[in-house]
Write an enzyme that holds these catalytic residues in place. Sequence first.
Site, mmCIF file in Angstrom:
data_model
loop_
_atom_site.group_PDB
_atom_site.id
_atom_site.type_symbol
_atom_site.label_atom_id
_atom_site.label_comp_id
_atom_site.label_asym_id
_atom_site.label_seq_id
_atom_site.Cartn_x
_atom_site.Cartn_y
_atom_site.Cartn_z
ATOM 1 N N GLY A 246 0.931 -1.202 0.067
ATOM 2 C CA GLY A 246 0.038 0.111 0.170
ATOM 3 C C GLY A 246 1.017 1.015 -0.050
ATOM 4 O O GLY A 246 0.645 2.082 -0.930
ATOM 5 N N GLY A 475 1.403 -6.615 4.296
ATOM 6 C CA GLY A 475 2.530 -7.025 4.123
ATOM 7 C C GLY A 475 3.533 -6.453 5.293
ATOM 8 O O GLY A 475 4.728 -6.906 5.304
ATOM 9 N N GLY A 710 7.377 1.820 10.827
ATOM 10 C CA GLY A 710 7.203 1.465 9.290
ATOM 11 C C GLY A 710 7.876 2.266 8.374
ATOM 12 O O GLY A 710 8.182 2.155 7.445
ATOM 13 N N GLU A 711 7.727 3.536 8.596
ATOM 14 C CA GLU A 711 8.061 4.535 7.957
ATOM 15 C C GLU A 711 9.514 5.143 8.001
ATOM 16 O O GLU A 711 10.018 5.887 7.454
ATOM 17 C CB GLU A 711 6.995 5.850 7.717
ATOM 18 C CG GLU A 711 5.637 5.267 6.964
ATOM 19 C CD GLU A 711 4.650 5.980 7.046
ATOM 20 O OE1 GLU A 711 4.509 6.832 6.605
ATOM 21 O OE2 GLU A 711 3.908 5.695 8.289
#
Length: 745
Positions: A246, A475, A710-711
């Site tokens: 995404g 994911g 995550g980022e």
Amino acid sequence: MAVSPVGREIDRVDGRKKVTGQATYAADHKFENLAYAYVVTSTVPRGRIKEMDISAALGAPGVLDVYNPDKANNRNLGLTMPSMTPPLGHVENYPPLEDWEIRYRGQAIAVVVAETFEQARDAAGLITTTYETTPARLSMEDNSPGVPASIPGFPPFSFTKLAPGVASIDAALAASEVVIESSFHQPVQHHVAMEPHAAVVTWEGKERVTIYTGSQSPVAAQLLLAGRLGLPPANTRIVCTYTGGGFGSRVMSWNDAILAAGAARKLGRPVKLVMAREQVFTMVGHRGHVNQTVKLGASRSGVLTVVSHDCDAERPAVGGWPLLPAREVSDSLYKTPNLHVAQRFVELDMPPTWAMRGPNEAPGAFAIETAMDELAVATGVDPVELRLRNYATVGPEDGRPWSSKHLDECYRVGARRFGWSARRAKPRSRVEGEWLVGMGMATAIYPVARQAASARVELLRDDTAAVASGTSDMGTGSLTVLAIVGADSLGIPVRKVTPSVGDSALPPGATAAASGATQSTVPAIQDAAAAVIEELKKLAVSESKSPWHGADPKSLTYRDGKLSGGGRSMTFGRLLSTVGRSSVQATVNVQHDPEIVGRYSWHSFGAHFCEVRVNRFTGEPRVARWTTVVDVGRVVNAQTARSQLIGGVIWGIGHGLLEENRLEVATGRLAASNMADYMVPVNADIPEIDVHWLDRPDPQIGGLGARGLGELGTVGAAAAIGNAVFNATGIRVHETPITLDKLLQ
Ligand code: MOS
């Protein structure tokens, strides 16, 4: 006491299904009588459709129908505008195929439905369209300086803090011993998720719909699609059990799901619509053009006196997520007496923009962390030492304390692991054969965005538990996080927990965005587990067949899957069997405590170190070595955390060296429309990446002390590359991607 799985290396619970092809992504769903839809898109950037000839398409083999904005002939799909209140505030601001207006090149203008995919695609090619065109606004430069940020949900964004007696940022700069001023340009980038945007839709009558489509948020997809279809959300079910990436592009749903749902309703058959890769490049939001200017003022010893960061970002007329790169980076990174961050937008006739992994932070960090390297060069202070000299012990914008911050340790541990002390400050001082070798570093920072979330925990008579939350696993590994935290909270093995995500019929979960899914979901699971244990105790004392019937529930203790009391002990499964129940369950919703949220400044932190080699003859840059050390609170799954961080660095390498989609200003065409022309890193571009986290749970955040990661790994990575390129070559590039043409000399 069972050994806690938290923080260990736990295999993805869905790993086997994914690698054996058993995981069903959106387009894998099959239904009897399934029809196939193909979208036709505009070939001009602005204007109106004068005429669309669909007769040849209607007569083509297998074609069931063609839908377009032709309301007079009832060909439109009856799509509506949802309310634009958050979280939907930034979706495209018109319903598709309800008028003849063209707002960008690549906009959906018709849908062909046929018995097979090939028939639909071939018939789509038979549609001819003529346009009345209007001059389109496509150039950032021609349409600057733009308008200040004042988009609903995003407060007008211009913030200036001045030290006592200082008249202005310019005055503070004029009084500084050293001044750095640099302007940065970033082109259009795309998420390029591996799974193209797709939907399979089935209706029950015209009132209830199930939409199988990849999503980062079943909750947001349900709201948007219900809004577009004019249905109550409760009648609109979203299933996204598996989502093939995404990176922001599936925070909201796009025309794959909207048009498939509209077409399936009109046709009265299930419909599958898979966007061609080319269409994903326009119909799905992109990260827009961003121009930035950073000005730093400092003493000769590199102590900052001014940080100033201005941005102009592309703002499509059709709407889309606003990009605010100065925010959350330059206002949060360094201690400075004078601080200015401001954001403006340039309205263009472009496809919608959307958040993309580290949406503001990655471009923002490229600017300020490159400028900081320029300051290191100008002052002769080592880049790591420079950052320590300007270390912010409280939030620079408002002076709030950090919830937890160990960034200084990230710098030191990272420098040691990487071997930073071997770096020579002077550019071009290390040459190995054809290669100029340089080292660079930069800071990573990402805000904490905990959301309200619900979770359900169910204990079953076979001594397993089901843990469910309507978040999504695109994911990232959130499904496995549910299993780990469920197992930890109940004191049972991970393999005895069946997790579920990716369905709007589950208790509403966190959007898998803003690096927030894990930190938001953990406390909900913990609370739901505690609640189900209470339910189990109640059942133990109230059921006549229970050995504890009539006892005080407080006399019972739960541990490691067993209830004990009065000298007896029994697993929950055994108790459920004994009393003739199949299960016991509890659902809990966890909200933020606004008082605690407001008390601290919340961020995750990290430091990147890399070695880049630039070919002396061709200018080709190659990343050769990489170390990233992060401070993210508690890590829940070491395996997927490492994958997320490595993936973030790989994104940073794409950002720094490869990713760009040029806009042809004369036609509004984005030049790249496939994965050969739009370059993302491949294995050959990626060296061994060493990632390491400090094990320091955040004491304020609750749950397990887990913040987002995550980022984070992508933020600052492009700057670290650019800084290493400068150290290798003496060439400073202010524009991503740093391609070889910019390094030839
Ligand atoms: Mo992310 S760009 O917050 O999905």
